[in-house]
Write an enzyme that holds these catalytic residues in place. Structure first.
Site, PDB file in Angstrom:
ATOM      1  N   ASP A  15       0.884  -1.167   0.000  1.00 49.22           N
ATOM      2  CA  ASP A  15       0.000   0.000   0.000  1.00 49.22           C
ATOM      3  C   ASP A  15       0.916   1.209   0.000  1.00 49.22           C
ATOM      4  O   ASP A  15       1.648   1.445   0.954  1.00 49.22           O
ATOM      5  CB  ASP A  15      -0.875  -0.039   1.259  1.00 49.22           C
ATOM      6  CG  ASP A  15      -1.807   1.175   1.364  1.00 49.22           C
ATOM      7  OD1 ASP A  15      -1.548   2.202   0.689  1.00 49.22           O
ATOM      8  OD2 ASP A  15      -2.769   1.095   2.134  1.00 49.22           O
ATOM      9  N   ASP A  57      -4.245  -1.728  -2.068  1.00 44.26           N
ATOM     10  CA  ASP A  57      -2.965  -2.434  -2.160  1.00 44.26           C
ATOM     11  C   ASP A  57      -2.601  -2.713  -3.612  1.00 44.26           C
ATOM     12  O   ASP A  57      -3.381  -3.310  -4.360  1.00 44.26           O
ATOM     13  CB  ASP A  57      -3.033  -3.744  -1.374  1.00 44.26           C
ATOM     14  CG  ASP A  57      -3.155  -3.475   0.116  1.00 44.26           C
ATOM     15  OD1 ASP A  57      -2.120  -3.203   0.735  1.00 44.26           O
ATOM     16  OD2 ASP A  57      -4.289  -3.479   0.631  1.00 44.26           O
ATOM     17  N   TYR A 233       1.917   1.497  14.692  1.00 47.14           N
ATOM     18  CA  TYR A 233       0.868   1.273  13.703  1.00 47.14           C
ATOM     19  C   TYR A 233       1.246   1.823  12.345  1.00 47.14           C
ATOM     20  O   TYR A 233       1.596   2.985  12.219  1.00 47.14           O
ATOM     21  CB  TYR A 233      -0.448   1.928  14.141  1.00 47.14           C
ATOM     22  CG  TYR A 233      -1.524   1.703  13.106  1.00 47.14           C
ATOM     23  CD1 TYR A 233      -2.093   0.447  12.976  1.00 47.14           C
ATOM     24  CD2 TYR A 233      -1.927   2.707  12.253  1.00 47.14           C
ATOM     25  CE1 TYR A 233      -3.049   0.204  12.012  1.00 47.14           C
ATOM     26  CE2 TYR A 233      -2.887   2.485  11.292  1.00 47.14           C
ATOM     27  CZ  TYR A 233      -3.448   1.226  11.175  1.00 47.14           C
ATOM     28  OH  TYR A 233      -4.393   0.986  10.219  1.00 47.14           O
ATOM     29  N   LYS A 236      -2.782  -2.257   8.364  1.00 43.49           N
ATOM     30  CA  LYS A 236      -2.847  -3.724   8.415  1.00 43.49           C
ATOM     31  C   LYS A 236      -2.014  -4.297   7.289  1.00 43.49           C
ATOM     32  O   LYS A 236      -1.856  -3.678   6.243  1.00 43.49           O
ATOM     33  CB  LYS A 236      -4.308  -4.170   8.236  1.00 43.49           C
ATOM     34  CG  LYS A 236      -5.065  -4.247   9.528  1.00 43.49           C
ATOM     35  CD  LYS A 236      -4.818  -5.548  10.270  1.00 43.49           C
ATOM     36  CE  LYS A 236      -5.429  -5.475  11.650  1.00 43.49           C
ATOM     37  NZ  LYS A 236      -4.673  -6.183  12.672  1.00 43.49           N
ATOM     38  N   ASP A 237      -1.502  -5.493   7.517  1.00 43.62           N
ATOM     39  CA  ASP A 237      -0.651  -6.137   6.521  1.00 43.62           C
ATOM     40  C   ASP A 237      -1.521  -7.009   5.633  1.00 43.62           C
ATOM     41  O   ASP A 237      -1.598  -8.218   5.806  1.00 43.62           O
ATOM     42  CB  ASP A 237       0.437  -6.951   7.203  1.00 43.62           C
ATOM     43  CG  ASP A 237       0.054  -7.296   8.628  1.00 43.62           C
ATOM     44  OD1 ASP A 237      -1.112  -7.069   8.990  1.00 43.62           O
ATOM     45  OD2 ASP A 237       0.897  -7.811   9.354  1.00 43.62           O
ATOM     46  N   GLN A 246      -5.593 -28.593  -9.176  1.00 43.56           N
ATOM     47  CA  GLN A 246      -5.947 -29.689 -10.100  1.00 43.56           C
ATOM     48  C   GLN A 246      -4.898 -30.800 -10.176  1.00 43.56           C
ATOM     49  O   GLN A 246      -3.790 -30.666  -9.695  1.00 43.56           O
ATOM     50  CB  GLN A 246      -6.201 -29.147 -11.531  1.00 43.56           C
ATOM     51  CG  GLN A 246      -7.235 -28.048 -11.624  1.00 43.56           C
ATOM     52  CD  GLN A 246      -8.672 -28.458 -11.426  1.00 43.56           C
ATOM     53  OE1 GLN A 246      -9.496 -27.676 -11.068  1.00 43.56           O
ATOM     54  NE2 GLN A 246      -8.964 -29.747 -11.648  1.00 43.56           N
ATOM     55  N   ARG A 270      -9.632   0.951  10.803  1.00 43.89           N
ATOM     56  CA  ARG A 270      -8.433   1.247  11.591  1.00 43.89           C
ATOM     57  C   ARG A 270      -7.693  -0.019  12.016  1.00 43.89           C
ATOM     58  O   ARG A 270      -6.979  -0.024  13.019  1.00 43.89           O
ATOM     59  CB  ARG A 270      -8.795   2.113  12.815  1.00 43.89           C
ATOM     60  CG  ARG A 270      -9.357   3.469  12.404  1.00 43.89           C
ATOM     61  CD  ARG A 270      -9.895   4.282  13.561  1.00 43.89           C
ATOM     62  NE  ARG A 270     -10.576   5.475  13.073  1.00 43.89           N
ATOM     63  CZ  ARG A 270      -9.984   6.655  12.862  1.00 43.89           C
ATOM     64  NH1 ARG A 270      -8.714   6.802  13.117  1.00 43.89           N
ATOM     65  NH2 ARG A 270     -10.683   7.677  12.416  1.00 43.89           N
ATOM     66  N   TYR A 352      -3.926   0.722  17.238  1.00 40.14           N
ATOM     67  CA  TYR A 352      -3.552   1.815  18.140  1.00 40.14           C
ATOM     68  C   TYR A 352      -4.690   2.017  19.114  1.00 40.14           C
ATOM     69  O   TYR A 352      -5.802   1.550  18.899  1.00 40.14           O
ATOM     70  CB  TYR A 352      -3.213   3.102  17.401  1.00 40.14           C
ATOM     71  CG  TYR A 352      -4.196   3.550  16.342  1.00 40.14           C
ATOM     72  CD1 TYR A 352      -3.815   3.619  15.003  1.00 40.14           C
ATOM     73  CD2 TYR A 352      -5.502   3.924  16.682  1.00 40.14           C
ATOM     74  CE1 TYR A 352      -4.696   4.036  14.034  1.00 40.14           C
ATOM     75  CE2 TYR A 352      -6.387   4.353  15.711  1.00 40.14           C
ATOM     76  CZ  TYR A 352      -5.987   4.404  14.390  1.00 40.14           C
ATOM     77  OH  TYR A 352      -6.860   4.822  13.441  1.00 40.14           O
TER      78      TYR A 352
HETATM   79  P1  13P Z   1      -5.981   8.572   9.949  1.00 43.15           P
HETATM   80  O1  13P Z   1      -7.149   9.322   9.394  1.00 43.15           O
HETATM   81  O2  13P Z   1      -5.287   9.306  11.064  1.00 43.15           O
HETATM   82  O3  13P Z   1      -5.035   8.070   8.901  1.00 43.15           O
HETATM   83  O4  13P Z   1      -6.510   7.251  10.655  1.00 43.15           O
HETATM   84  C1  13P Z   1      -7.594   6.588  10.174  1.00 43.15           C
HETATM   85  C2  13P Z   1      -7.248   5.477   9.330  1.00 43.15           C
HETATM   86  O5  13P Z   1      -7.838   5.305   8.296  1.00 43.15           O
HETATM   87  C3  13P Z   1      -6.166   4.576   9.791  1.00 43.15           C
HETATM   88  O6  13P Z   1      -5.305   4.218   8.785  1.00 43.15           O
HETATM   89  P1  13P Z   2      -5.132  -0.355   4.957  1.00 45.47           P
HETATM   90  O1  13P Z   2      -4.299  -1.285   5.821  1.00 45.47           O
HETATM   91  O2  13P Z   2      -5.830  -1.086   3.868  1.00 45.47           O
HETATM   92  O3  13P Z   2      -4.315   0.793   4.498  1.00 45.47           O
HETATM   93  O4  13P Z   2      -6.313   0.199   5.855  1.00 45.47           O
HETATM   94  C1  13P Z   2      -5.998   1.006   6.945  1.00 45.47           C
HETATM   95  C2  13P Z   2      -7.148   1.352   7.798  1.00 45.47           C
HETATM   96  O5  13P Z   2      -6.948   1.648   8.937  1.00 45.47           O
HETATM   97  C3  13P Z   2      -8.512   1.373   7.252  1.00 45.47           C
HETATM   98  O6  13P Z   2      -9.438   1.874   8.183  1.00 45.47           O
HETATM   99 MG    MG Z   3      -4.186   2.139   3.098  1.00 41.54          MG
HETATM  100 MG    MG Z   4      -5.049  -2.185   2.283  1.00 46.84          MG
END
Ligand code: 13P
Ligand code: 13P
Ligand code: MG
Ligand code: MG
Length: 371
Positions: A15, A57, A233, A236-237, A246, A270, A352
């Site tokens: 990402d 991603d 933070y 997410k991975d 097959q 988040r 977080y």
């Molecule tokens: P931010 O708006 O501070 O990036 O946090 C919300 C979120 O989407 C986490 O990645």
């Molecule tokens: P991603 O890991 O896809 O960037 O999403 C972050 C997030 O906090 C969405 O709410």
């Molecule tokens: Mg993202």
């Molecule tokens: Mg993502």
């Protein structure tokens, strides 16, 4: 006899910024990545490639003859992510530009630097169907339940019972992402041991699967956990997975069947909530509601001397409408819990939290309990 041909399939993703918050990769990002891999193909480094996205991603699917963990291939992926970040994400102020690029300089192997990697070096069979999975708004442990169903559950995979080549079962490599150790567990004989581990998907993650009778490598998953790499933070991975199908391995339909039940995974808003994993087509691989629900796509290819014939967009099918409907119902139900566990993840698993600050603020107001 057919000629033996060894090919490596590398799926490397990151990402590096997205359109409209964490919604999706922007077209211009895809174009820059495609141009870079096209050049690498013309120069002979890659046999073939396919660039796509699952939500926010960016996914680089590449075939080559350099083997797993090739510095050349990893550098190509790293430089592609860097270039897209500089030329597009930053210039257009896309959201979280360069999010998963955790270090400045490339140091030989992209593992541990932020991007997710699933790679397998295989001898291409006379016909070699593969299914490539990518998920958004979840974590590598999300594959545990479907991988178990595909390779160890005869109620999912008929071939485990009726195909002599699969009847001995499969060996699972499980990684403890906290202790950084791996263990091999053979099924069906150690089925309960396997479940005892992988039922905790935040810690024990299936990384590889082999067919037991001949150790044929059958599945590889990404196991990066960004939060553990960075110690803070960073998103997410969102994981990827490659499965061969097959002819003595689970059929494509047995592989897909494991996603007909949208199981609960960690991630979503988040990176701190449980939500159903919704199987979707490429065009619907973009998260909206509460930044979700978490999505998974499945792309089918035939390898032909390393060329990627395809893809078939496998969840683009009314047969998965009911899974999607159920996922929406589960999303309604889970959302009604608001900030309460287990809809919200437990304190150890949240990406977080304000809990330390809240506890600090209330410190003086906590009084001993009068018995
Ligand atoms: P931010 O708006 O501070 O990036 O946090 C919300 C979120 O989407 C986490 O990645
Ligand atoms: P991603 O890991 O896809 O960037 O999403 C972050 C997030 O906090 C969405 O709410
Ligand atoms: Mg993202
Ligand atoms: Mg993502």
């Amino acid at each position: 006899m057919h000629d033996t041909f060894r090919v490596t399939v590398s799926l490397i993703k990151a990402d590096i910024g997205s359109l409209a918050g964490h919604h999706r990769v922007f077209e211009e990002q895809l174009e820059v990545a495609k141009a870079k891999l096209k050049r690498a193909k013309e120069e002979g480094l890659l046999i073939d490639y396919f660039v796509f996205n699952c939500g926010d991603d960016l996914q680089l699917l590449m075939t080559h003859t350099k083997g797993e963990n090739s510095p050349d291939i990893h550098r190509l992926a790293w430089e592609t992510f860097k270039e897209v970040t500089e030329r597009v994400s930053k210039r257009l102020k896309l959201y979280a530009a360069g999010q998963d690029l955790l270090v400045e300089a490339f140091s030989g192997n992209i593992r541990g630097m932020g991007p997710g990697v699933a790679e397998m070096e295989i001898e291409e069979r006379p016909s070699e169907p593969i299914v490539v999975f990518a998920a958004d708004k979840t974590e590598p442990g999300a594959w545990n339940l479907p991988l178990f169903k595909i390779f160890a559950d005869p109620f999912n995979t008929a071939g485990l019972v009726i195909d002599p080549k699969m009847h001995d079962g499969f060996v699972f490599e499980v990684m403890d992402v906290i202790e950084h150790k791996v263990v091999e567990i053979a099924c069906p004989e150690e089925l309960y041991d396997l479940l005892a581990l992988i039922g905790t998907p935040s810690r024990y993650v299936i990384r590889r699967v082999w067919r037991k009778r001949d150790r044929l490598l059958t599945a590889v998953a990404s196991t990066t956990r960004l939060s553990l790499i960075a110690g803070r933070y960073v998103g997410k991975d969102d994981p990827v997975l490659i499965i061969r199908a097959q002819h003595g391995l689970p059929a494509v339909g047995e592989i897909l069947e494991a996603f007909a039940m949208p199981h609960l995974v960690a991630g979503w808003m988040r990176g701190s909530h449980h939500g159903p994993l919704m199987p979707v087509s490429l065009k619907d691989a973009k998260c909206t509601r509460f930044d979700g629900p978490p999505r998974v796509i499945a792309l089918g290819f035939q390898l032909c001397h390393g060329k990627l014939i395809g893809p078939a967009d496998l969840f683009d099918d009314p047969a998965f409408d009911r899974a999607r409907m159920l996922a929406n119902q589960v999303a309604d139900y889970m959302r009604q819990h608001g900030p309460f566990m287990p809809a919200r993840l437990g304190p150890d698993e949240m990406e977080y939290t304000t809990l330390p600050q809240v506890l600090e603020k209330l410190k003086e107001r906590f009084k001993p309990v009068e018995e």
